[in-house]
Design a protein around this motif. Structure first.
Motif, PDB file in Angstrom:
ATOM      1  N   MET A   1       0.843  -1.205   0.000  1.00 42.79           N
ATOM      2  CA  MET A   1       0.000   0.000   0.000  1.00 42.79           C
ATOM      3  C   MET A   1       0.881   1.260   0.000  1.00 42.79           C
ATOM      4  O   MET A   1       2.008   1.239   0.475  1.00 42.79           O
TER       5      MET A   1
ATOM      6  N   GLU B   1      -4.681   3.105  -2.717  1.00 40.79           N
ATOM      7  CA  GLU B   1      -4.505   1.897  -3.551  1.00 40.79           C
ATOM      8  C   GLU B   1      -3.069   1.835  -4.068  1.00 40.79           C
ATOM      9  O   GLU B   1      -2.415   2.867  -4.263  1.00 40.79           O
ATOM     10  N   GLU B   2      -2.602   0.632  -4.315  1.00 40.11           N
ATOM     11  CA  GLU B   2      -1.220   0.424  -4.744  1.00 40.11           C
ATOM     12  C   GLU B   2      -0.960   0.988  -6.141  1.00 40.11           C
ATOM     13  O   GLU B   2       0.069   1.612  -6.404  1.00 40.11           O
TER      14      GLU B   2
ATOM     15  N   SER C   1      -4.429   7.964  -7.065  1.00 44.08           N
ATOM     16  CA  SER C   1      -4.031   6.829  -6.225  1.00 44.08           C
ATOM     17  C   SER C   1      -2.615   6.373  -6.579  1.00 44.08           C
ATOM     18  O   SER C   1      -2.096   6.697  -7.652  1.00 44.08           O
TER      19      SER C   1
END
Length: 524
Positions: free
Chosen positions: A1, A288-289, A317
């Motif tokens: 993350m 989010e990754e 993100s």
């Protein structure tokens, strides 16, 4: 993350107001606190060479107004702050509307003498539609203006905001003595012409007789007004502010650097960190990754010597990294960027990693248009970045036949910025520029001459509105194209547009061709 700490310490906001309310001056003073600049530009006088840091285009310096959104980042108290300074002038409202899609909160600046003005009403309405958290800064307290309670009532009625004062003025104009910070319970005294802000004097209880030592006879009046404030307005709730239900109000004088630090300190404490965004597929969360982001602005010629175009991307993100392949969703192809940049007005620095909430500038050779999405591979488009139907139109004519190439390139690049739209008549081949405001024609002409060495002139055209049109009924579509062939143009993307010369012509077309759908923003 993605590092939650990096996300939590970011604040991305826009400053909006009517022209001349002091928005650019407030931006300057905020930058001073962040150590991003050492001296504030004199935005008040066009004769003074030191113009505002955020107003860096030549035409902005000459006119003393902001015509393009500037992006500025700085560090303050271990918080990374990104300010988007927007044009106040109504002719550039479209740029501001799009900028509001890239921020998480807004500071609304209001002139104490003029109160709520029309452009502010329009911009706040857009923020309300998105439930964007808003703070209000009532500016120019060192001048005579409206009574504070009267002004708060006006804000509630005209802007439809539920306000809660978090600071309160002691006098105004010649009798302006300072501001009592209700949130931090301290008093700040105003000294005209003094730019150094001293720490506030702590008063946990304003019944403290020591208040008279600083305010004299005004102390009792302040107590009465604070009692009234507490009786009329509810206690401040951070949750209500973050959901857009209430708007904290601060008083000060940006030009005198007064009340700005209080606003900034409370802002850092309560304003929202980067928020997620809705796409056509799903809601994207900042932690989010995988990287995602969208283009909300394009600026040609940030450096006229290099003819470069910069696409401004809001990171939604993940982490944007230099020299990494990303998917340009609309073109369905991978691109990597060797020198992504962070901004301090026109000063740029190459960055290796950009986090959610940050704005990154990408050098563009014509791949991007406003609203484009970049991802690590996922097919999605972020919603709500509109392009409006223009309201004013002119034929654009080459004034120097030897410079036709330069003119074509200049118009092409400036239209990509989204400040105006270009339509080419299908029959005539004539080029028509459509804008939301008259000043944009001047700006386009000026920039073509000074940035592209090309000259143009305008000729009048009678047009009421442009409407994009589509239909599943091929017969109706063909009949419409044939009968209206002199009133059909194509936009820059090759989409057909109906040029209606009057409200009646548009109404008749809609009635006669019920299966044709007409659109007035390009989001369809």
């Amino acid at each position: 993350m993605v590092s939650k700490k990096e996300i939590a310490r970011r604040r991305t906001f826009a400053i909006v107001s009517h022209p001349d309310a002091g928005k650019t001056t407030l931006t300057e003073k905020l930058l001073l606190y962040g150590g991003a600049i050492q001296v504030a530009g004199a935005v008040k006088s066009n004769k003074i060479k030191k113009t505002a840091t955020s107003d860096w285009m030549e035409i902005e310096r000459q006119r003393g107004i902001s015509v393009a959104t500037s992006v500025m980042g700085f560090e303050y108290q271990d918080t990374k702050i990104n300010i988007l300074d927007t044009p106040g002038h109504q002719d550039f409202a479209e740029d501001t509307f799009r900028t509001l899609t890239a921020v998480d909160s807004v500071v609304v600046v209001i002139d104490v003498a003029k109160g709520v003005e029309p452009q502010t009403e329009k911009l706040v309405k857009v923020c309300r539609m998105r439930n964007t958290p808003m703070m209000v800064f009532i500016n120019k307290l060192d001048r005579e203006g409206k009574d504070a309670f009267e002004l708060l009532d006006e804000i509630e009625q005209k802007l439809e905001l539920n306000v809660i004062p978090l600071s309160w003025p002691v006098g105004m104009g010649k009798n302006f003595k300072g501001v009592y910070n209700i949130y931090y319970k301290n008093l700040h005294l105003f000294t005209p012409g003094k730019q150094v802000v001293e720490a506030g004097i702590r008063f946990d209880d304003i019944r403290d007789p020591g208040l008279e030592d600083y305010l004299g006879d005004d102390a009792e009046r302040l107590r009465e007004e604070i009692d009234l404030v507490k009786g009329v307005y509810p206690a401040f709730s951070k949750a209500d502010y973050l959901s857009g239900k209430v708007s904290p109000v601060f008083f000060g004088s940006a030009l005198n650097n007064f009340g700005v630090k209080e606003l900034l300190d409370v802002f850092v404490e309560i304003a929202p960190p980067p928020q997620g965004r809705e796409s056509d597929v799903r809601f994207v969360q900042p932690d989010e990754e995988a990287f995602t982001g969208f283009v909300f602005k394009i600026h040609a010629n940030m450096d006229p010597n290099h003819r470069d175009r910069i696409a401004f991307v809001r990171v939604v993100s993940g982490v944007f990294r230099r020299n990494t392949n990303y998917l340009h969703v609309r073109q369905n192809r991978k691109i990597k960027f060797a020198s992504p940049t962070a901004f301090m007005a026109q000063k740029k620095s190459v960055v290796d990693a950009v986090y959610p909430g940050d704005i990154v500038g990408l050098h563009d050779t014509g791949n991007f248009k406003i609203g484009d999405t970049l991802t690590e591979g996922e097919i999605l488009h972020f919603k709500g970045i509109p392009s409006f139907s223009p309201e004013l139109f002119r034929y654009v004519v080459n004034a120097d036949p030897m410079r036709a190439k330069q003119l074509a390139k200049g118009i092409d690049q400036l239209m990509d910025e989204g400040v105006a739209q270009l339509f080419t008549g299908k029959q005539s081949g004539r080029k028509i520029i459509g804008t939301v405001g008259a000043l944009q024609f001047e700006v386009i002409q000026y920039r073509l001459e000074h940035e592209y060495n090309a000259k143009c002139r305008y000729e009048p055209i009678t047009l009421y509105k442009t409407a994009w049109f589509v239909s599943d009924n091929k017969e109706q579509l063909e009949d419409f194209r044939m009968r209206k062939r002199n009133q059909i143009a194509v936009d820059k993307e090759g989409r057909e547009v109906f040029l209606a010369d009057s409200p009646f012509a548009l109404q008749m077309a809609q009635e006669k061709y019920p299966d044709i759908r007409f659109y007035f923003t390009s989001e369809f």
